[in-house]
Design a protein around this motif. Structure first.
Motif, PDB file in Angstrom:
ATOM      1  N   VAL A   4      43.773  42.623  45.709  1.00 56.08           N
ATOM      2  CA  VAL A   4      42.750  41.792  45.091  1.00 56.08           C
ATOM      3  C   VAL A   4      41.562  42.615  44.595  1.00 56.08           C
ATOM      4  O   VAL A   4      41.003  42.356  43.544  1.00 56.08           O
ATOM      5  CB  VAL A   4      42.289  40.691  46.074  1.00 56.08           C
ATOM      6  CG1 VAL A   4      41.130  39.893  45.495  1.00 56.08           C
ATOM      7  CG2 VAL A   4      43.456  39.758  46.393  1.00 56.08           C
TER       8      VAL A   4
ATOM      9  N   GLU B  39      44.478  34.791  41.686  1.00 56.29           N
ATOM     10  CA  GLU B  39      43.368  35.755  41.600  1.00 56.29           C
ATOM     11  C   GLU B  39      43.160  36.221  40.161  1.00 56.29           C
ATOM     12  O   GLU B  39      42.045  36.294  39.670  1.00 56.29           O
ATOM     13  CB  GLU B  39      43.672  36.977  42.473  1.00 56.29           C
ATOM     14  CG  GLU B  39      43.553  36.706  43.957  1.00 56.29           C
ATOM     15  CD  GLU B  39      42.165  36.238  44.376  1.00 56.29           C
ATOM     16  OE1 GLU B  39      41.174  36.705  43.783  1.00 56.29           O
ATOM     17  OE2 GLU B  39      42.087  35.394  45.283  1.00 56.29           O
ATOM     18  N   LYS B  42      41.754  33.402  37.900  1.00 61.57           N
ATOM     19  CA  LYS B  42      40.327  33.191  38.176  1.00 61.57           C
ATOM     20  C   LYS B  42      39.496  34.307  37.557  1.00 61.57           C
ATOM     21  O   LYS B  42      38.471  34.075  36.930  1.00 61.57           O
ATOM     22  CB  LYS B  42      40.089  33.167  39.695  1.00 61.57           C
ATOM     23  CG  LYS B  42      39.945  31.756  40.232  1.00 61.57           C
ATOM     24  CD  LYS B  42      39.396  31.756  41.642  1.00 61.57           C
ATOM     25  CE  LYS B  42      40.435  32.236  42.624  1.00 61.57           C
ATOM     26  NZ  LYS B  42      40.150  31.992  44.022  1.00 61.57           N
ATOM     27  N   LYS B  43      39.966  35.552  37.754  1.00 63.25           N
ATOM     28  CA  LYS B  43      39.238  36.714  37.254  1.00 63.25           C
ATOM     29  C   LYS B  43      39.099  36.663  35.722  1.00 63.25           C
ATOM     30  O   LYS B  43      38.036  36.940  35.173  1.00 63.25           O
ATOM     31  CB  LYS B  43      40.005  37.991  37.659  1.00 63.25           C
ATOM     32  CG  LYS B  43      39.233  39.262  37.439  1.00 63.25           C
ATOM     33  CD  LYS B  43      38.186  39.368  38.493  1.00 63.25           C
ATOM     34  CE  LYS B  43      37.277  40.545  38.313  1.00 63.25           C
ATOM     35  NZ  LYS B  43      36.247  40.568  39.364  1.00 63.25           N
TER      36      LYS B  43
END
Lengths: 199, 288
Positions: A4, B39, B42-43
């Motif tokens: 992440v 992720e 969203k990024k």
């Protein structure tokens, strides 16, 4: 499993560094990036074929599929907007370009096809996505225009621009050096899903 | 009002459209970001929102591809500046190219020479509709090459069903995947002639996001396409996620008994459009 947190890479990017990157990882770039669009790809390949020296050193380099908006001021070139263009247009040229240039990272948007994925695996290259359309954001990470080549001949969008960048990103690894291709995987899955919904 | 003032208004319209995304579009992107679970998705949406802010504050173009400038004009037959309108438009486009600045996107298809000022044969695209009265409303749509390349036309057989059309549109959205910079706004033109189907599809992009077609059947078809496109999982920039389209707008035109053309036009998330209304008495209004 994709990580992440964002990984910061310095240019030129060593091929060994690319090993730890997996499709889905997020990276940022510090250093120098070179713009190569349709025409610049063609021209560079011609140079390589004729054994002519390119005006830039692309060994382990980072390139971006991009045609910026630039304006010449008293202090030099100023970049107004510089996000990626649709990479798929370069698909038929990328394999040859990778083979000759020994680049490490390609930045673009929209994903690339099988022949690029194959070349990424063979020559250890990663292809990353910068969020498309985010030209103002991309420009904010460009600290300096170091040089520009082929401007007269190819025009502003197609010229070879050399940018100094800081924290350029987010860049999402879309094809890794194992040749895993995220956009292709997602597209295949999407087609399966849709055909199960509409008969 | 003089030529210079009219030119200045159109320049302001271009600058606003290229640097300041309509609030309704921003709000839909924010909603998409809040829905997103992946992720990467969203990024991407966070970066897009950050980009919109930077462009607004610094008055820089949202995207380096400032697009093909497409003007939809409704001009009253007695609009006092009617003889100056074309000149004002061209002057404004040239000035905007230098001063905003815009990228010049006008290339001769034979010689590959770029005119450098965003003016060329048929470009900027001007669609003129003559109305009654003395007012003039100019709507500008800036559309980039990446999304424009994902346009599609199919001449259906008149006996084909609405389900066939739905399948065609959804499959096209999936096939286009990340290329038109999703989440996109999709315009669909059903009926008319081949060129009209694409033209009304493009005009359909100008309907406010979230607004459904007044016809119940058409509105239902819009909702079904939105649902299927978003279920596909293509997601922001084709990297997977919940939102592939921000909206789908269908417009319909009467067709020839033998033809059923369907045009699909996609617009990237950077849905740059805006309007200026100039009244016959010189008053100026900037509708939403």
């Amino acid at each position: 499993m994709a990580k992440v947190e964002e990984i910061l890479l310095e240019t030129p990017v060593d091929k060994k560094t690319l090993k730890k990157l997996e499709a889905g990882d997020m990276i940022r770039i510090n250093g120098t990036i070179f713009t190569f669009r349709d025409k610049a790809h063609q021209k560079a390949i011609e140079f390589y074929k004729r054994k002519k020296k390119l005006p830039v050193d692309l060994n382990n380099a980072v390139i971006i599929h991009c045609g910026p908006i630039a304006k010449k001021t008293k202090e030099g070139w100023k970049i107004f907007s510089a996000g990626p263009t649709t990479s798929m247009r370069m698909e038929k040229l990328e394999e040859g370009f990778i083979k000759y240039s020994n680049i490490s990272v390609i930045i673009g948007k929209g994903g690339m096809g099988e022949s690029t994925a194959k070349a990424c695996r063979k020559f250890n290259v990663v292809y990353c996505t910068f969020p498309g359309g985010s030209g103002a954001l991309a420009a904010s990470y460009i600290k300096k225009v170091k040089d520009v080549f082929w401007l007269e001949e190819l025009g502003m969008p197609e010229a070879l621009w050399v940018f100094e960048v800081e924290n350029f990103g987010p860049l999402i690894v879309t094809i890794d050096i194992r040749g895993r291709n995220l956009t292709e995987e997602i597209k295949v899955r999407a087609k399966e899903r849709i055909s199960s919904y509409i008969k | 009002m003089k030529l210079k003032e009219l030119e200045e208004l159109i320049f302001e319209l271009i600058k606003k459209v290229e640097t300041n995304l309509p609030e309704e579009v921003v709000s839909e992107i924010k909603k998409a970001k809040n829905r997103e679970k992946t992720e990467t998705g969203k990024k991407i949406l966070e970066s897009i929102l950050q980009n919109i802010e930077i462009a607004r504050e610094t008055k820089k173009p949202i995207c380096q591809d400032t697009g093909t400038l497409t003007f939809f004009i409704q001009m009253g037959s007695e609009f006092p500046l009617r003889d100056k309108l074309k000149k004002a438009l061209l002057n404004a486009v040239e000035k905007a190219t230098k001063e905003v600045p815009l990228r010049s996107n006008t290339v001769d298809p034979i010689t590959n020479k770029n005119t450098g000022n965003n003016i060329g044969n048929y470009i900027p695209y001007i669609d003129l509709e003559i109305t009654n009265g003395r007012d003039c409303e100019i709507t500008l749509l800036a559309k980039g090459g990446g999304s424009e390349n994902m346009s599609k036309l199919k001449m259906f057989n008149p006996t084909d069903s609405l389900d066939d059309i739905k399948k065609f549109v959804v499959n096209h959205i999936v096939e286009a995947a990340g290329k038109p910079c999703p989440p996109t706004i999709v315009g669909v033109g059903i009926g008319g002639t081949s060129d009209l189907a694409l033209k009304i599809a493009k005009k359909a992009l100008l309907r406010p996001l979230g607004e459904r077609h007044s016809d119940k059947t058409v509105s239902k078809l819009e909702k079904e396409i939105i649902e299927l496109a978003n279920k596909s999982g293509i997601g922001p920039m084709g990297l997977g996620g919940k939102t592939t389209v921000l909206d789908v707008h269908i417009e319909i035109g009467h067709r020839h008994p033998a033809s059923l053309p369907v045009g699909v036009v996609m617009q990237c998330w950077a849905h740059r459009y805006g309007k200026v209304k100039i009244y016959g008495d010189g008053r100026v209004e900037w509708p939403r």
